[in-house]
Design a protein around this motif. Structure first.
Motif, PDB file in Angstrom:
ATOM      1  N   ARG A   1      26.701 -43.986-106.574  1.00 44.93           N
ATOM      2  CA  ARG A   1      25.390 -44.027-107.208  1.00 44.93           C
ATOM      3  C   ARG A   1      25.048 -45.505-107.339  1.00 44.93           C
ATOM      4  O   ARG A   1      25.908 -46.304-107.747  1.00 44.93           O
ATOM      5  N   VAL A   2      23.852 -45.867-107.003  1.00 40.22           N
ATOM      6  CA  VAL A   2      23.443 -47.266-107.025  1.00 40.22           C
ATOM      7  C   VAL A   2      22.221 -47.405-107.928  1.00 40.22           C
ATOM      8  O   VAL A   2      21.285 -46.599-107.846  1.00 40.22           O
ATOM      9  N   PHE A   3      22.236 -48.443-108.776  1.00 41.22           N
ATOM     10  CA  PHE A   3      21.182 -48.618-109.775  1.00 41.22           C
ATOM     11  C   PHE A   3      20.517 -49.986-109.627  1.00 41.22           C
ATOM     12  O   PHE A   3      20.841 -50.937-110.341  1.00 41.22           O
ATOM     13  N   PRO A   4      19.548 -50.103-108.713  1.00 42.48           N
ATOM     14  CA  PRO A   4      18.927 -51.398-108.433  1.00 42.48           C
ATOM     15  C   PRO A   4      18.157 -52.016-109.584  1.00 42.48           C
ATOM     16  O   PRO A   4      17.951 -53.225-109.610  1.00 42.48           O
ATOM     17  N   ILE A   5      17.692 -51.201-110.544  1.00 38.42           N
ATOM     18  CA  ILE A   5      16.926 -51.770-111.664  1.00 38.42           C
ATOM     19  C   ILE A   5      17.764 -51.813-112.938  1.00 38.42           C
ATOM     20  O   ILE A   5      17.225 -51.771-114.045  1.00 38.42           O
ATOM     21  N   SER A   6      19.071 -51.942-112.783  1.00 37.74           N
ATOM     22  CA  SER A   6      19.980 -51.970-113.933  1.00 37.74           C
ATOM     23  C   SER A   6      19.588 -53.007-114.978  1.00 37.74           C
ATOM     24  O   SER A   6      19.697 -52.767-116.183  1.00 37.74           O
TER      25      SER A   6
ATOM     26  N   LEU B   1      16.877 -41.148-105.486  1.00 38.38           N
ATOM     27  CA  LEU B   1      16.622 -40.075-106.435  1.00 38.38           C
ATOM     28  C   LEU B   1      15.254 -40.278-107.068  1.00 38.38           C
ATOM     29  O   LEU B   1      14.969 -41.336-107.632  1.00 38.38           O
ATOM     30  N   PHE B   2      14.411 -39.251-106.997  1.00 41.30           N
ATOM     31  CA  PHE B   2      13.038 -39.363-107.475  1.00 41.30           C
ATOM     32  C   PHE B   2      12.735 -38.234-108.450  1.00 41.30           C
ATOM     33  O   PHE B   2      12.794 -37.062-108.094  1.00 41.30           O
TER      34      PHE B   2
ATOM     35  N   ALA C   1      25.264 -42.513-100.548  1.00 39.85           N
ATOM     36  CA  ALA C   1      24.786 -43.378-101.625  1.00 39.85           C
ATOM     37  C   ALA C   1      23.493 -42.793-102.167  1.00 39.85           C
ATOM     38  O   ALA C   1      22.573 -42.494-101.397  1.00 39.85           O
ATOM     39  N   ALA C   2      23.430 -42.622-103.476  1.00 39.53           N
ATOM     40  CA  ALA C   2      22.231 -42.093-104.124  1.00 39.53           C
ATOM     41  C   ALA C   2      21.720 -43.132-105.108  1.00 39.53           C
ATOM     42  O   ALA C   2      22.391 -43.436-106.099  1.00 39.53           O
ATOM     43  N   MET C   3      20.539 -43.684-104.820  1.00 37.58           N
ATOM     44  CA  MET C   3      19.964 -44.705-105.693  1.00 37.58           C
ATOM     45  C   MET C   3      19.185 -44.047-106.830  1.00 37.58           C
ATOM     46  O   MET C   3      18.351 -43.164-106.596  1.00 37.58           O
ATOM     47  N   GLY C   4      19.458 -44.493-108.047  1.00 30.80           N
ATOM     48  CA  GLY C   4      18.800 -43.943-109.217  1.00 30.80           C
ATOM     49  C   GLY C   4      18.122 -45.027-110.038  1.00 30.80           C
ATOM     50  O   GLY C   4      18.434 -46.212-109.910  1.00 30.80           O
TER      51      GLY C   4
END
Length: 302
Positions: free
Chosen positions: A183-188, A34-35, A131-134
């Motif tokens: 939804r995936v949050f790599p910079i959590s 997601l951008f 999977a949507a990375m946010g």
């Protein structure tokens, strides 16, 4: 003699985020990033490029366009996509309005921000993304603090904060039933300060709107909002020219501008270190109710 090398704080965060992004690519068939054109999604894209370098991104970027974006954000988005050779998918809120999927708000406080949820869910369904990375961070807001890295969404795209999977020892469970997604949050685990320091360290280019500039604005309930054709003044409100910058970027209708003279990353970092106002303290959409963000997340907002 080999000396032990101790990772810096930013290096630890970078490695963790890259690990999560690679896990997404490994576990899911149709992931997407997601951008929004904001600093967090820009850092996410930078990390994703590092994760798969020298190959190109193995997934597309998805922008949910409200039609009420800052022009600087759209120009930056298009230039970045061309530079990276990435695939860009745009979901249009205007299209959701035209087809009757959502109803546009009316009045001085009208915003398209909340309408993004339907457009996002429809776009995920259309392209069958699993999977949507946010770029959500736990320090932003109390509802986001409840998120895991891998955040399960049911077949309706909804989130249940009371039903989340354990993530012990960085083991992520991406199993799902047909119709569900994550939804995936790599910079959590990053903070706002981490983001700015990393941008400085990596020399990441940002939209000009993040730096001080003069703009016509008006004050509503203590928040400076930008002038735009679709913005309506209330009685007693007036436009003024102020020296401002964006601290966080979203729909123009709900993005509060910060009075600031910070014209460099170093100055922005100094400003953030001294402020006592939270990053989303100027987001009008968060002020609609005490649980505004959590309610939207349960409905499918990122």
């Amino acid at each position: 003699m080999i000396k032990n090398y101790k990772l810096t704080h930013l290096e630890e965060l970078e490695y963790e985020s890259i690990y999560v992004i690679r896990e997404v690519a490994a576990q899911f068939e149709r992931p997407v990033l997601l951008f929004s054109g904001g600093k967090d999604s820009i850092v996410m894209t930078h990390l994703a490029m590092k994760a798969f370098w020298p190959a190109k991104l193995p997934f597309p970027l998805l922008h949910i366009d409200t039609g009420h974006n800052f022009e600087e954000t759209i120009v930056y988005r298009d230039n970045l996509v061309e530079k990276l050779g990435a695939r860009l998918i745009v979901g249009l809120v205007q299209e959701s309005i035209n087809t009757g999927r959502v109803k546009e708000e009316k009045g001085p406080t009208a915003s398209r921000n909340i309408l993004q949820t339907t457009t996002l869910l429809d776009t995920i369904e259309k392209y069958k993304f699993d999977a949507a990375m946010g770029g959500g961070r736990r320090d932003e807001e109390k509802a986001r603090a409840k998120e895991r890295f891998f955040s399960h969404r049911d077949e309706f795209g909804q989130w249940d904060p009371k039903n989340q999977r354990p993530e012990l020892w960085n083991i992520f469970n991406g199993r799902k039933n047909p119709g569900e997604h994550f939804r995936v949050f790599p910079i959590s685990n990053w903070t706002e300060m981490d983001i700015w320091q990393y941008i400085l360290k990596e020399n990441i280019e940002l939209p000009e709107i993040y730096f001080t500039h003069q703009r016509e604005v008006f004050n509503r309930d203590g928040v400076w909002l930008a002038k735009a054709p679709f913005m309506t003044l209330k009685e007693g409100e007036k436009y003024e020219i102020k020296t401002v910058r964006c601290r966080t970027i979203g729909d123009i209708s709900c993005t509060g501008l910060t009075l600031s003279t910070a014209n460099s990353l170093e100055e922005i970092i100094d400003e953030i270190a001294a402020t006592r106002v939270t990053e989303r303290g100027g987001r009008a959409d968060d002020m609609r109710s005490e649980a505004a963000m959590e309610d939207r997340k349960k409905e499918g907002y990122f």
